[in-house]
Design a protein around this motif. Sequence first.
Motif, short mmCIF file in Angstrom:
data_model
loop_
_atom_site.label_atom_id
_atom_site.label_comp_id
_atom_site.label_asym_id
_atom_site.label_seq_id
_atom_site.Cartn_x
_atom_site.Cartn_y
_atom_site.Cartn_z
N LEU A 198 -19.58 -51.35 8.64
CA LEU A 198 -18.77 -51.61 7.49
C LEU A 198 -18.79 -53.26 7.37
CD1 LEU A 198 -15.69 -49.57 8.75
CD2 LEU A 198 -17.02 -49.29 6.73
N GLY A 199 -19.61 -53.65 8.04
CA GLY A 199 -19.73 -55.30 7.90
C GLY A 199 -18.26 -56.06 8.27
N ASP A 200 -18.02 -57.12 7.42
CA ASP A 200 -16.97 -57.72 7.84
C ASP A 200 -15.90 -57.54 6.99
OD1 ASP A 200 -15.10 -59.31 9.37
OD2 ASP A 200 -16.07 -61.28 8.64
N TYR A 201 -14.58 -57.41 7.30
CA TYR A 201 -13.50 -57.29 6.42
C TYR A 201 -12.04 -58.00 7.07
CZ TYR A 201 -13.49 -53.79 10.19
OH TYR A 201 -13.76 -53.32 11.54
N ASP A 202 -11.05 -58.02 6.32
CA ASP A 202 -9.87 -58.42 6.87
C ASP A 202 -9.00 -57.61 7.69
OD1 ASP A 202 -10.39 -61.22 5.71
OD2 ASP A 202 -9.29 -60.35 3.84
N ALA A 203 -9.10 -56.26 7.30
CA ALA A 203 -8.46 -55.02 7.74
C ALA A 203 -9.04 -53.85 7.65
CB ALA A 203 -6.88 -55.16 7.44
N LEU A 204 -8.78 -53.15 8.84
CA LEU A 204 -9.79 -51.70 8.60
C LEU A 204 -8.42 -50.75 8.45
CD1 LEU A 204 -12.10 -50.00 8.82
CD2 LEU A 204 -11.54 -49.67 11.57
N ILE A 205 -8.80 -49.87 7.42
CA ILE A 205 -7.70 -48.88 7.00
C ILE A 205 -8.17 -47.68 7.78
CG2 ILE A 205 -6.55 -47.57 5.15
CD1 ILE A 205 -7.24 -50.04 3.32
N VAL A 206 -7.36 -46.85 8.57
CA VAL A 206 -7.62 -45.46 9.14
C VAL A 206 -6.72 -44.62 8.23
CG1 VAL A 206 -7.65 -44.28 11.06
CG2 VAL A 206 -8.27 -46.65 11.24
N ALA A 207 -7.60 -43.38 7.66
CA ALA A 207 -6.87 -42.40 7.02
C ALA A 207 -6.97 -41.18 7.95
CB ALA A 207 -7.41 -41.98 5.53
N ASP A 208 -6.10 -40.95 8.99
CA ASP A 208 -5.94 -40.06 9.88
C ASP A 208 -4.57 -39.47 10.18
OD1 ASP A 208 -6.57 -38.30 12.25
OD2 ASP A 208 -6.24 -40.24 13.43
N GLU A 209 -4.27 -38.83 9.09
CA GLU A 209 -2.83 -38.22 9.05
C GLU A 209 -2.49 -37.39 10.18
OE1 GLU A 209 -1.49 -40.67 7.36
OE2 GLU A 209 -0.12 -39.63 6.38
N LEU A 210 -3.52 -36.43 10.60
CA LEU A 210 -3.03 -35.78 12.01
C LEU A 210 -3.27 -36.47 13.12
CD1 LEU A 210 -4.94 -32.69 10.54
CD2 LEU A 210 -2.42 -33.14 10.20
N HIS A 211 -3.56 -37.54 13.31
CA HIS A 211 -3.59 -38.58 14.37
C HIS A 211 -4.58 -37.73 15.51
CE1 HIS A 211 -0.22 -40.60 12.92
NE2 HIS A 211 0.37 -39.61 12.73
N ASP A 212 -5.60 -37.59 15.09
CA ASP A 212 -6.83 -37.09 15.60
C ASP A 212 -7.59 -38.18 16.39
OD1 ASP A 212 -9.04 -35.70 16.61
OD2 ASP A 212 -9.86 -34.96 14.72
N PHE A 213 -8.25 -39.15 15.47
CA PHE A 213 -9.18 -40.01 16.15
C PHE A 213 -8.81 -41.32 16.06
CE2 PHE A 213 -10.44 -42.02 12.24
CZ PHE A 213 -10.39 -40.82 11.15
N GLY A 214 -7.77 -41.80 15.19
CA GLY A 214 -7.32 -43.25 14.88
C GLY A 214 -6.98 -44.06 16.04
N ARG A 215 -6.14 -43.30 17.14
CA ARG A 215 -5.71 -44.12 18.13
C ARG A 215 -7.24 -44.75 19.08
NH1 ARG A 215 -2.18 -40.81 21.77
NH2 ARG A 215 -1.82 -39.63 19.79
N TYR A 216 -8.23 -43.92 18.66
CA TYR A 216 -9.33 -44.56 19.64
C TYR A 216 -10.10 -45.66 18.61
CZ TYR A 216 -8.27 -40.53 22.31
OH TYR A 216 -7.66 -39.47 22.89
N VAL A 217 -9.60 -45.96 17.56
CA VAL A 217 -10.49 -47.10 16.72
C VAL A 217 -9.98 -48.40 17.25
CG1 VAL A 217 -10.99 -47.80 14.43
CG2 VAL A 217 -10.87 -45.57 15.07
#
Lengths: 323, 386
Positions: B221-240
């Motif tokens: 994803l290269g560099d960025y200021d913030a990473l948005i996670v679209a994971d409404e069922l809370h499947d993988f987001g917590r590991y990011v």
Amino acid sequence: MNKSLTKLLSLIVPLALAAPVTAGEIWVTNEKDDTVSVIDTDTLEVIQTYPTGERPRGITFSKDFTRLYICASDSDSVQVMDPNTGEILRDLPSGEDPEQFVLHPDDIHLYIANEDDAITTVVNTQTGEVVAQIDVGVEPEGMAVSPDGKIAITTSETTNMAHWINTETNELFANTLVDSRPRHAEFAKQGTEMWVSSEIGGTLTVFDTATQTEKGKIEFEVQGVHPDRVQPVGFEFTPDYGTVFVALGPSNHIAAVNAETYEVEEYILVGRRVWHMEFNEDHSQLFTTNGVSGDVTVIDVASRKAVKTIKVGRFPWGAAFRP
Amino acid sequence: MILRLAIAVTLGLARMAQADVAVTMAYLHVEQPLPPTLSNLDPLPGDLGLAGVRTGIADNATTGRFLGQTYALIDGHVAEGEDPLAAAKILLQDTKFLILNAAPEIILQIADLPEARDALLFNISSGNVALRDDACRANLLHALPSVAMRTDALAQVLVQKRWTDLAMIVGGHPQDEAYAAAMRASLVKFGLKPGPEKQWLFDADMRRNAAQEVPLFTQELGDYDALIVADELHDFGRYVLYNTWAARPVVGSEGLTAVTWDRVIEQWGAAQLQSRFEEESQRPMASEDYAGWAAARTVGEAVTRANTGDVGAVRAYILSDDFELAGFKGRPLTYRTWNGQLRQPIAIVHPRALVEQAPLEGFLHRVNELDTLGLDQPESKCEAFQ
């Protein structure tokens, strides 16, 4: 010679000698510091900080100022403090989560709003006994008692009512709807009127005490502040009931309202999220507790100008004066 | 279907000269299939939503006892494979006030039942934007904010913090894609540019592999200021979180999130609602609970003020200028008259504290700053409320 002067003389002789005889103190509860701050009304400085129970909010003195009552909300008690030493003398039973209270003119009975329990508790401060528990609406908060002591008021924040309590029977005799989230109540004009502030409704409602009917409503408009954020909370009358000063919460202003015509005469900028207030002895100064900014603003009552900001503890809430 | 009738307390304390009003409300939970998630840490409570409704009904009943008004709740539960429409019909025989915890398509089917035509339904479970837009229904109000309200709130934070270079990871569920779509629209709405995106396609168990896989996954994803996670069922987001290649904040469904309600909200008297709820339900209040509470209190407030239990009069009062609900969010809550959405501030939280509350200062609106969040009147394609 009054007690505070005695104390000043004994503690700090040079300052006390220089102080004028009008010396007094404003006591402020710091909700998130579990302390009270004591402000000298002459020097406008914090001269003492005493530890209290958890989440102190309501605060009031006994008639002779020898005892200080503090609602320690999260300790589920009303604490009695010796204001000369800061020592907690005893914990009164208060019911759960006491938020505000009012001392009956008999100087004995405290009427306490139990915010988490939808109950008003009446406690005898001499015997430490619970005299009565009265079912009221959800989240009782504002407390007032008429000058003749016959009527006590509890306002309930989520039920949106003023509950009228007959203090002889400790039973409700009327329940009047007010605008959303009533926070504070006061009797005015020899008890002929009863005023209630509504935080979310953004209004002050004036009731005729004899009939418990609404006789007026005051609305506010602070320039540059969205009406939703103009949220009346605490208020105090001048001794002649000519003016009422109203804390407007997150609008960070105090309104000076003509208590006869109900016209708002002035808005005074103070600290952030202003809750409650108290006058000094001759009512020339008004001290406001500013919850978010953690300070107290001193207003010169005659000129209606803020003259000083005094840093206190975190989230100052209630205020009480003693000579 | 399981039906339970719980009559809320009614004490004979009525002393006001008002007519007696008895209000029955119904709650219907239509179970939805739950895809598996990587972590078992946070199971969904079985009474999610219902517990909030119960607190709201109890609040109504406490108020009502001073006014000669009584409140009762019928609570219905439809298991997977059972017929939700049949259940709704049964409930609508007893009451015209129906609170729905169901998938958006089921909510619409219930709203379109002939039996529901003169009823008042509350959606407390779906943030689906279409329900507030061209699929809106005149008999359907939304106590839960739309997904767009939440992504708009987050976009305001991104603008305020000047996190303008953004990347996004999108999960594989339809809810994730809906969130991502709303997020893209919010970024554009507030003058930000959507950045690079990646689909989350792993099926590995991230409890074991997160530290190794997420850095590589996010490196592209290269560099960025913030990473948005679209994971409404809370499947993988917590590991990011804390595993990204670039040391950047994670926002969206995980990390810094925009929510209806959370246990960290304590200002504006919320501490009282939280403790009341926790005492009754033995767990913290979640967003669906708050929406359930707000739905029940909306009816209670209207019944109290209008002094009637008539559904038409209650609906009219709710949508009138006189209605306002004190919802522990620091402002009066009202309903958008163009699509029935409850107007409300959105909390920006991390797991341990409230960070901000949207609308943020400086996001202005010609009528009401709260309408900077979600579908505003000019862009709404809802016609049912006209």
